[in-house]
Scaffold this motif. Sequence first.
Motif, PDB file in Angstrom:
ATOM      1  N   MET A   1       0.832  -1.207   0.000  1.00  9.65           N
ATOM      2  CA  MET A   1       0.000   0.000   0.000  1.00  9.65           C
ATOM      3  C   MET A   1       0.871   1.262   0.000  1.00  9.65           C
ATOM      4  N   THR A   2       1.909   1.249   0.835  1.00 14.46           N
ATOM      5  CA  THR A   2       2.815   2.393   0.904  1.00 14.46           C
ATOM      6  C   THR A   2       3.542   2.601  -0.416  1.00 14.46           C
ATOM      7  N   GLU A   3       4.008   1.476  -1.021  1.00 16.97           N
ATOM      8  CA  GLU A   3       4.726   1.580  -2.284  1.00 16.97           C
ATOM      9  C   GLU A   3       3.829   2.128  -3.388  1.00 16.97           C
ATOM     10  N   GLN A   4       2.574   1.677  -3.425  1.00 18.59           N
ATOM     11  CA  GLN A   4       1.659   2.159  -4.451  1.00 18.59           C
ATOM     12  C   GLN A   4       1.337   3.641  -4.252  1.00 18.59           C
ATOM     13  N   THR A   5       1.181   4.052  -2.996  1.00 21.06           N
ATOM     14  CA  THR A   5       0.900   5.456  -2.712  1.00 21.06           C
ATOM     15  C   THR A   5       2.041   6.345  -3.181  1.00 21.06           C
ATOM     16  N   ILE A   6       3.269   5.927  -2.907  1.00 25.39           N
ATOM     17  CA  ILE A   6       4.440   6.710  -3.327  1.00 25.39           C
ATOM     18  C   ILE A   6       4.542   6.751  -4.845  1.00 25.39           C
ATOM     19  N   ALA A   7       4.273   5.615  -5.492  1.00 23.50           N
ATOM     20  CA  ALA A   7       4.336   5.562  -6.960  1.00 23.50           C
ATOM     21  C   ALA A   7       3.293   6.485  -7.590  1.00 23.50           C
ATOM     22  N   ALA A  32      -0.576  17.730  -6.119  1.00 23.57           N
ATOM     23  CA  ALA A  32      -0.161  16.328  -6.266  1.00 23.57           C
ATOM     24  C   ALA A  32      -0.563  15.513  -5.043  1.00 23.57           C
ATOM     25  N   GLU A  33      -0.399  16.084  -3.859  1.00 15.66           N
ATOM     26  CA  GLU A  33      -0.795  15.385  -2.637  1.00 15.66           C
ATOM     27  C   GLU A  33      -2.312  15.206  -2.578  1.00 15.66           C
ATOM     28  N   LEU A  34      -3.050  16.202  -3.034  1.00 15.95           N
ATOM     29  CA  LEU A  34      -4.505  16.123  -3.000  1.00 15.95           C
ATOM     30  C   LEU A  34      -5.022  15.038  -3.942  1.00 15.95           C
ATOM     31  N   LEU A  35      -4.525  15.024  -5.183  1.00 17.01           N
ATOM     32  CA  LEU A  35      -4.972  14.000  -6.134  1.00 17.01           C
ATOM     33  C   LEU A  35      -4.508  12.605  -5.715  1.00 17.01           C
ATOM     34  N   THR A  36      -3.327  12.527  -5.113  1.00 15.36           N
ATOM     35  CA  THR A  36      -2.863  11.232  -4.601  1.00 15.36           C
ATOM     36  C   THR A  36      -3.799  10.718  -3.522  1.00 15.36           C
ATOM     37  N   ALA A  41      -7.932   6.951  -1.877  1.00 11.63           N
ATOM     38  CA  ALA A  41      -9.282   6.687  -1.364  1.00 11.63           C
ATOM     39  C   ALA A  41     -10.030   5.731  -2.283  1.00 11.63           C
ATOM     40  N   ALA A  42      -9.920   5.942  -3.596  1.00 12.58           N
ATOM     41  CA  ALA A  42     -10.601   5.073  -4.553  1.00 12.58           C
ATOM     42  C   ALA A  42      -9.981   3.680  -4.596  1.00 12.58           C
ATOM     43  N   ARG A  43      -8.675   3.603  -4.399  1.00 14.17           N
ATOM     44  CA  ARG A  43      -7.981   2.315  -4.514  1.00 14.17           C
ATOM     45  C   ARG A  43      -8.112   1.456  -3.264  1.00 14.17           C
ATOM     46  N   PHE A  44      -8.029   2.053  -2.101  1.00 20.11           N
ATOM     47  CA  PHE A  44      -7.949   1.261  -0.877  1.00 20.11           C
ATOM     48  C   PHE A  44      -9.109   1.464   0.091  1.00 20.11           C
ATOM     49  N   PHE A  45      -9.874   2.549  -0.039  1.00 25.05           N
ATOM     50  CA  PHE A  45     -10.892   2.882   0.964  1.00 25.05           C
ATOM     51  C   PHE A  45     -12.293   3.042   0.365  1.00 25.05           C
ATOM     52  N   HIS A  50     -12.440  10.675   3.821  1.00 25.86           N
ATOM     53  CA  HIS A  50     -12.052  10.902   5.223  1.00 25.86           C
ATOM     54  C   HIS A  50     -11.007   9.881   5.668  1.00 25.86           C
ATOM     55  N   SER A  51     -11.219   8.615   5.335  1.00 20.00           N
ATOM     56  CA  SER A  51     -10.262   7.569   5.719  1.00 20.00           C
ATOM     57  C   SER A  51      -8.932   7.757   5.003  1.00 20.00           C
ATOM     58  N   ALA A  52      -8.994   8.157   3.727  1.00 22.12           N
ATOM     59  CA  ALA A  52      -7.762   8.364   2.975  1.00 22.12           C
ATOM     60  C   ALA A  52      -6.970   9.546   3.530  1.00 22.12           C
ATOM     61  N   CYS A  53      -7.663  10.612   3.917  1.00 18.16           N
ATOM     62  CA  CYS A  53      -6.979  11.769   4.509  1.00 18.16           C
ATOM     63  C   CYS A  53      -6.290  11.391   5.816  1.00 18.16           C
ATOM     64  N   ALA A  54      -6.968  10.595   6.616  1.00 16.92           N
ATOM     65  CA  ALA A  54      -6.380  10.151   7.880  1.00 16.92           C
ATOM     66  C   ALA A  54      -5.144   9.289   7.629  1.00 16.92           C
ATOM     67  N   TYR A  55      -5.216   8.421   6.624  1.00 18.92           N
ATOM     68  CA  TYR A  55      -4.066   7.566   6.297  1.00 18.92           C
ATOM     69  C   TYR A  55      -2.878   8.402   5.828  1.00 18.92           C
ATOM     70  N   MET A  56      -3.128   9.349   4.932  1.00 22.08           N
ATOM     71  CA  MET A  56      -2.047  10.176   4.402  1.00 22.08           C
ATOM     72  C   MET A  56      -1.432  11.043   5.499  1.00 22.08           C
ATOM     73  N   ARG A  57      -2.239  11.502   6.434  1.00 19.66           N
ATOM     74  CA  ARG A  57      -1.722  12.327   7.527  1.00 19.66           C
ATOM     75  C   ARG A  57      -0.887  11.504   8.498  1.00 19.66           C
ATOM     76  N   GLU A  58      -1.333  10.311   8.826  1.00 20.66           N
ATOM     77  CA  GLU A  58      -0.663   9.499   9.847  1.00 20.66           C
ATOM     78  C   GLU A  58       0.554   8.749   9.314  1.00 20.66           C
ATOM     79  N   HIS A  59       0.487   8.295   8.054  1.00 24.26           N
ATOM     80  CA  HIS A  59       1.557   7.441   7.534  1.00 24.26           C
ATOM     81  C   HIS A  59       2.520   8.166   6.600  1.00 24.26           C
ATOM     82  N   HIS A  60       2.129   9.313   6.081  1.00 27.56           N
ATOM     83  CA  HIS A  60       3.001  10.019   5.147  1.00 27.56           C
ATOM     84  C   HIS A  60       3.236  11.474   5.548  1.00 27.56           C
ATOM     85  N   GLY A  61       2.710  11.883   6.669  1.00 28.19           N
ATOM     86  CA  GLY A  61       2.971  13.220   7.186  1.00 28.19           C
ATOM     87  C   GLY A  61       2.411  14.345   6.349  1.00 28.19           C
TER      88      GLY A  61
END
Length: 273
Positions: A1-7, A32-36, A41-45, A50-61
């Motif tokens: 999941m992390t690798e796909q997000t970075i890609a 770029a961060e917003l569209l990512t 959100a579409a890929r994993f959530f 809301h869940s995608a924003c929380a993930y990006m904030r907690e795991h990618h700062g």
Amino acid sequence: MTEQTIAIYCFIDDFFLAIGRKDDAHCKLSDAELLTTALVAARFFYGNLHSACAYMREHHGVRMIDKSGFTRRLHGLKEQLVALFLALGQSLKQLNTRSRYLIDSFPVAVCDNIRIARCRLLRGEGYRGKCVSKRCYFYGFRVQLIATEEGLPVQFYIHAGSFVDITAFKAMELDLPEGSRLYADAGYTCYEVEDLLKECDGVELRACRKRNSKRADQPHMAFLKDHYRKRIETTFSGITALFPKKIHAVTPQGFILKIILFIFAYTLSQIIE
């Protein structure tokens, strides 16, 4: 999941750098961060921002903004999102050396038939369509999708559910390389369109023939058409697997935007994986 997000982020950021797009100096969240975040959100959530924003904030700062501001900016970036998809599609077309493409449509219902009278998102009979393969009616949109031989989407067209495939195909701005062969089911049969595509664009539309067709196929051609066109059903299954039980949207434009995100997220996931 992390690798796909970075890609996904690297792809979007590189595209914006290539076209010379720059973020406002006062923006806390880059485009770029917003569209990512939206694609994650579409890929994993299941499209849950809301869940995608929380993930990006907690795991990618990533420094997030409020929900309303995020939604407004996402709608404002719809053209850039489509441009990103088309740019990716052009690259996939260049890699598709066999020049075989598939086209078909799938329905995206806004609500159940029993709730049509109470639907606030859409109004009118123009959105009531029939899904022949499932032998049922639906109320919402239909997506015309063109994919490569491997099932990677390269172009789409979203329209009201009442329009049949060939009518929507005529309205679609087809963008395929010269010499391409486009496989379709019998719903795309139109001899005039076939002749025009071949003469003007150099694209051969290979639609499956009905029993009473005036241009009946030889057995080997009928087998090839039936064999190649079935691959796109797997693509539809992969895209709709990302859908939640109900796609939440306040406006028709927001609903269409989420459909685009699901198609884009599926394409990126297939490329990355």
